[in-house]
Design a protein around this motif. Structure first.
Motif, PDB file in Angstrom:
ATOM      1  N   CYS A  61       0.849  -1.192   0.000  1.00  0.00           N
ATOM      2  CA  CYS A  61       0.000   0.000   0.000  1.00  0.00           C
ATOM      3  C   CYS A  61       0.885   1.244   0.000  1.00  0.00           C
ATOM      4  N   PHE A  62       0.853   1.972  -1.114  1.00  0.00           N
ATOM      5  CA  PHE A  62       1.562   3.247  -1.215  1.00  0.00           C
ATOM      6  C   PHE A  62       0.683   4.339  -0.612  1.00  0.00           C
ATOM      7  N   THR A  63       1.316   5.297   0.041  1.00  0.00           N
ATOM      8  CA  THR A  63       0.546   6.393   0.654  1.00  0.00           C
ATOM      9  C   THR A  63       1.285   7.718   0.484  1.00  0.00           C
ATOM     10  N   THR A  79       5.749  16.152   1.372  1.00  0.00           N
ATOM     11  CA  THR A  79       7.012  16.157   0.631  1.00  0.00           C
ATOM     12  C   THR A  79       7.483  14.767   0.172  1.00  0.00           C
ATOM     13  N   ASP A  80       6.901  13.698   0.695  1.00  0.00           N
ATOM     14  CA  ASP A  80       7.353  12.381   0.235  1.00  0.00           C
ATOM     15  C   ASP A  80       6.220  11.367   0.207  1.00  0.00           C
ATOM     16  N   TRP A  81       6.533  10.221  -0.442  1.00  0.00           N
ATOM     17  CA  TRP A  81       5.575   9.120  -0.569  1.00  0.00           C
ATOM     18  C   TRP A  81       6.131   7.905   0.156  1.00  0.00           C
ATOM     19  N   ARG A  82       5.257   7.178   0.822  1.00  0.00           N
ATOM     20  CA  ARG A  82       5.653   6.068   1.687  1.00  0.00           C
ATOM     21  C   ARG A  82       5.076   4.756   1.180  1.00  0.00           C
ATOM     22  N   LEU A  83       5.646   3.660   1.672  1.00  0.00           N
ATOM     23  CA  LEU A  83       5.177   2.331   1.293  1.00  0.00           C
ATOM     24  C   LEU A  83       5.118   1.415   2.511  1.00  0.00           C
ATOM     25  N   GLY A  90       9.363   2.726   4.443  1.00  0.00           N
ATOM     26  CA  GLY A  90       9.911   4.075   4.466  1.00  0.00           C
ATOM     27  C   GLY A  90       9.564   4.890   3.235  1.00  0.00           C
ATOM     28  N   THR A  91      10.395   5.893   2.959  1.00  0.00           N
ATOM     29  CA  THR A  91      10.189   6.785   1.816  1.00  0.00           C
ATOM     30  C   THR A  91      10.663   6.103   0.541  1.00  0.00           C
ATOM     31  N   VAL A  92       9.775   6.027  -0.463  1.00  0.00           N
ATOM     32  CA  VAL A  92      10.167   5.396  -1.733  1.00  0.00           C
ATOM     33  C   VAL A  92      10.293   6.419  -2.862  1.00  0.00           C
ATOM     34  N   MET A  93       9.765   7.616  -2.638  1.00  0.00           N
ATOM     35  CA  MET A  93       9.834   8.677  -3.647  1.00  0.00           C
ATOM     36  C   MET A  93       9.557   9.986  -2.919  1.00  0.00           C
ATOM     37  N   SER A  94      10.156  11.075  -3.408  1.00  0.00           N
ATOM     38  CA  SER A  94       9.908  12.356  -2.742  1.00  0.00           C
ATOM     39  C   SER A  94       9.906  13.476  -3.780  1.00  0.00           C
ATOM     40  N   LEU A  95       9.588  14.677  -3.343  1.00  0.00           N
ATOM     41  CA  LEU A  95       9.619  15.815  -4.269  1.00  0.00           C
ATOM     42  C   LEU A  95      11.010  15.971  -4.875  1.00  0.00           C
ATOM     43  N   LYS A  96      12.033  15.599  -4.098  1.00  0.00           N
ATOM     44  CA  LYS A  96      13.421  15.728  -4.586  1.00  0.00           C
ATOM     45  C   LYS A  96      13.673  14.807  -5.777  1.00  0.00           C
ATOM     46  N   THR A  97      12.856  13.736  -5.911  1.00  0.00           N
ATOM     47  CA  THR A  97      12.988  12.828  -7.052  1.00  0.00           C
ATOM     48  C   THR A  97      12.772  13.576  -8.366  1.00  0.00           C
ATOM     49  N   PHE A  98      11.937  14.622  -8.312  1.00  0.00           N
ATOM     50  CA  PHE A  98      11.521  15.345  -9.521  1.00  0.00           C
ATOM     51  C   PHE A  98      12.110  16.756  -9.473  1.00  0.00           C
ATOM     52  N   THR A 151      12.292  -2.344  -8.777  1.00  0.00           N
ATOM     53  CA  THR A 151      11.736  -3.084  -7.650  1.00  0.00           C
ATOM     54  C   THR A 151      10.572  -2.296  -7.071  1.00  0.00           C
ATOM     55  N   ILE A 152       9.618  -3.004  -6.497  1.00  0.00           N
ATOM     56  CA  ILE A 152       8.420  -2.320  -6.002  1.00  0.00           C
ATOM     57  C   ILE A 152       8.752  -1.378  -4.849  1.00  0.00           C
ATOM     58  N   THR A 153       9.803  -1.714  -4.095  1.00  0.00           N
ATOM     59  CA  THR A 153      10.144  -0.902  -2.931  1.00  0.00           C
ATOM     60  C   THR A 153      10.995   0.319  -3.278  1.00  0.00           C
ATOM     61  N   GLY A 154      11.298   0.484  -4.562  1.00  0.00           N
ATOM     62  CA  GLY A 154      12.034   1.667  -4.994  1.00  0.00           C
ATOM     63  C   GLY A 154      13.500   1.591  -4.609  1.00  0.00           C
ATOM     64  N   PRO A 155      14.224   2.724  -4.548  1.00  0.00           N
ATOM     65  CA  PRO A 155      13.674   4.065  -4.731  1.00  0.00           C
ATOM     66  C   PRO A 155      13.287   4.329  -6.196  1.00  0.00           C
ATOM     67  N   TYR A 156      12.224   5.113  -6.374  1.00  0.00           N
ATOM     68  CA  TYR A 156      11.744   5.487  -7.696  1.00  0.00           C
ATOM     69  C   TYR A 156      12.543   6.682  -8.205  1.00  0.00           C
ATOM     70  N   VAL A 157      12.826   6.695  -9.503  1.00  0.00           N
ATOM     71  CA  VAL A 157      13.505   7.833 -10.122  1.00  0.00           C
ATOM     72  C   VAL A 157      12.570   8.459 -11.153  1.00  0.00           C
ATOM     73  N   ASP A 158      12.808   9.709 -11.469  1.00  0.00           N
ATOM     74  CA  ASP A 158      11.977  10.427 -12.433  1.00  0.00           C
ATOM     75  C   ASP A 158      12.157   9.796 -13.816  1.00  0.00           C
TER      76      ASP A 158
END
Ligand SMILES: *[C@@H]1O[C@H](CO)[C@@H](O)[C@H](O)[C@H]1NC(C)=O
Ligand SMILES: *[C@@H]1O[C@H](CO)[C@@H](O)[C@H](O)[C@H]1NC(C)=O
Ligand SMILES: *[C@@H]1O[C@H](CO)[C@@H](O)[C@H](O)[C@H]1NC(C)=O
Ligand SMILES: *[C@@H]1O[C@H](CO)[C@@H](O)[C@H](O)[C@H]1NC(C)=O
Length: 453
Positions: free
Chosen positions: A49-51, A64-68, A81-89, A131-138
């Motif tokens: 569940c992403f939130t 400022t960030d997205w969690r999983l 923890g944090t898998v993506m954040s505003l800093k990613t973009f 991977t589903i747990t990231g970290p995600y990149v732009d």
């Protein structure tokens, strides 16, 4: 005796108590931080569940960030923890709002709205990860679409065509290409009609009850659009359609306005043979419209595919599996907690931190089978430490062991402590009760396991 924190006392007012005064709530599913806008996805037999992540004492949605978080049993949730954040973009400046992850091409794509700094408008970006747990990149280095509307949801139809929908105040869609980061044709509006989306009863000046937060999916050949309706406060309603682009038929309310958050956001998924409805409310201590928490209910579709109406509960979805304590478990695998936080751990993953005297973590459905003989935990402390008390069934239930933690010389200086355990048999709820008389935080915990020898 327990020194219950003020926050726990507030929680007690919101949830049912048993006669030992133990909180039994499994909703909200995350009790260490504020979370919102759940986006569930099943991958490798596990429910993720992403939130979004509301900041404490917020007066706006300036996240400022997205969690999983993930679970295998619907009761114990692992914090990723944090898998993506505003800093990613690099182009984003604010408002890490409601997104959704979908899987394709052996990759995971995270569609999320945020402010495009150069224009000041809300735009939808795409994060990508192997991977589903990231970290995600732009994935693009710029927005995928931008028209100051939000709340992306993605459907990949059986014929392989993917659709991105987003909304507020309108309902938009565009056909995504196979690469999931480009599209064909131009974004277009889905016409909002009363027949399709219900009549509005709230005060906002819109043509239908449709407000925001569409969650579009297909089940048994029927297309569903579950959405936040009527503002404010919002409830959750849904429409169905024979195709991905309509015609939509309004089907009614899924969840009425409840729970002290003026927004809500649906996430609907089937997992291990059950159907689940995720949403958010303001149920944690200090919670409200800008400090929300994700919760979940189990439901059964009616024979005609319709969704029964549900209320918010504090009990949440039933546990559907047991947990093996003889295998190493992360400390941040949590069914319920009070006082603690999580942080990035120097040994990988996360650890549980900010532990004060009187804090606890509950883990549900622990299968001790014929009995445990000892308990080990990976711990660190920059202070004088304290104790991990192991209780069964409730915070004040049978004490099966106590593990002392001493200073290790640093909050990320890890050592393993072991203590003997008696009388732990069967499938039980386990409470880690943290005690200590020193000042400041007591210790951190990275992982734990029981041993049969
Ligand atoms: C968000 O807003 C709250 C309240 O206005 C403020 O305290 C907090 O610093 C803000 N956070 C960010 C990241 O802007
Ligand atoms: C309501 O919507 C109509 C049509 O868009 C517009 O003309 C009118 O000014 C709106 N009224 C209010 C109070 O916003
Ligand atoms: C929801 O709560 C209302 C008000 O308490 C009650 O009348 C209704 O039966 C409940 N619905 C369900 C599905 O439990
Ligand atoms: C062991 O656990 C059982 C079941 O909870 C309980 O009835 C019994 O009193 C316990 N025995 C001891 C020695 O704690």
């Amino acid at each position: 005796m327990w020194t219950l924190k003020a926050s726990l006392s507030v929680l007690f007012l919101l949830v049912s108590l048993d006669d030992t005064g133990t909180a039994r709530a499994d909703n909200p599913i995350v009790q260490t931080i504020y979370t919102a806008d759940p986006a569930p996805i099943v991958y490798n037999n596990r429910l993720y569940c992403f939130t979004d992540h509301d900041l404490p004492s917020s007066t706006f949605f300036n996240m400022t960030d997205w969690r999983l978080f993930s679970t295998a049993d619907m009761a114990n949730w692992l914090d990723h923890g944090t898998v993506m954040s505003l800093k990613t973009f690099s182009w984003a400046s604010a408002n890490a709002w409601a997104g959704q992850v979908v899987s394709r091409n052996n990759k995971f794509y995270y569609y999320a709205p945020m402010v495009h700094g150069a224009t000041g408008a809300m735009a939808i970006g795409v994060g990508v990860s192997d991977t589903i747990t990231g970290p995600y990149v732009d994935a693009l280095g710029h927005p995928l679409v931008e028209n100051n509307e939000i709340d992306p949801t993605v459907l990949i139809d059986d014929d392989g065509q993917a659709y991105l929908y987003w909304a507020n105040p309108d309902l938009w869609y565009v056909k995504l290409n196979q690469d999931m980061i480009s599209y064909s044709g131009s974004p277009a509006m889905i016409q909002l009609t009363v027949a399709g989306f219900g009549a509005r009863s709230g005060s906002e000046n819109r043509t239908t009850s449709f407000e925001e937060g569409p969650w579009v999916y297909k089940r048994n050949g029927l297309y569903y659009n579950v959405f936040a309706a009527d503002c404010c406060s919002e409830d959750i309603r849904y429409s169905t359609s024979p195709g991905p682009l309509g015609p939509w038929t309004y089907r009614g309310v899924v969840m009425p306005t409840q729970g002290s958050s003026f927004t809500n956001h649906p996430g609907v998924i089937d997992y291990k043979g059950n159907s689940y409805f995720f949403y958010h409310n303001g149920a944690l201590p200090g919670g409200g419209g800008y400090d929300r928490s994700v919760a979940v209910e189990r439901f059964v579709y009616n024979a005609d595919g319709s969704i029964p109406q549900m209320n918010m509960t504090t009990t949440g979805a039933p546990r559907i599996d047991t947990l093996n304590p003889y295998q190493r478990q992360e400390a941040e695998l949590i069914a319920g907690s009070s006082g603690v936080s999580t942080e990035v751990c120097s040994e990988g993953g996360l650890d549980v931190c900010n532990i004060n005297n009187g804090d606890y973590i509950k883990v549900e459905g622990v299968n001790f089978a014929n009995g445990a003989k000892s308990f080990s935990a990976r711990v660190a402390s920059a202070t004088t430490g304290g104790n991990i008390e192991l209780h069964l069934d409730s915070l004040h239930g049978a004490l099966i062991g106590t593990c002392a933690v001493r200073s290790t010389g640093g909050w990320q200086t890890w050592t393993t402590v072991t203590c003997s355990v008696s009388n732990a048999t069967g499938v039980r709820d386990l409470f880690f009760a943290y005690t200590g008389s020193g000042t400041g935080f007591l210790f951190n915990v990275n992982w734990w396991e029981f041993n049969k020898l």
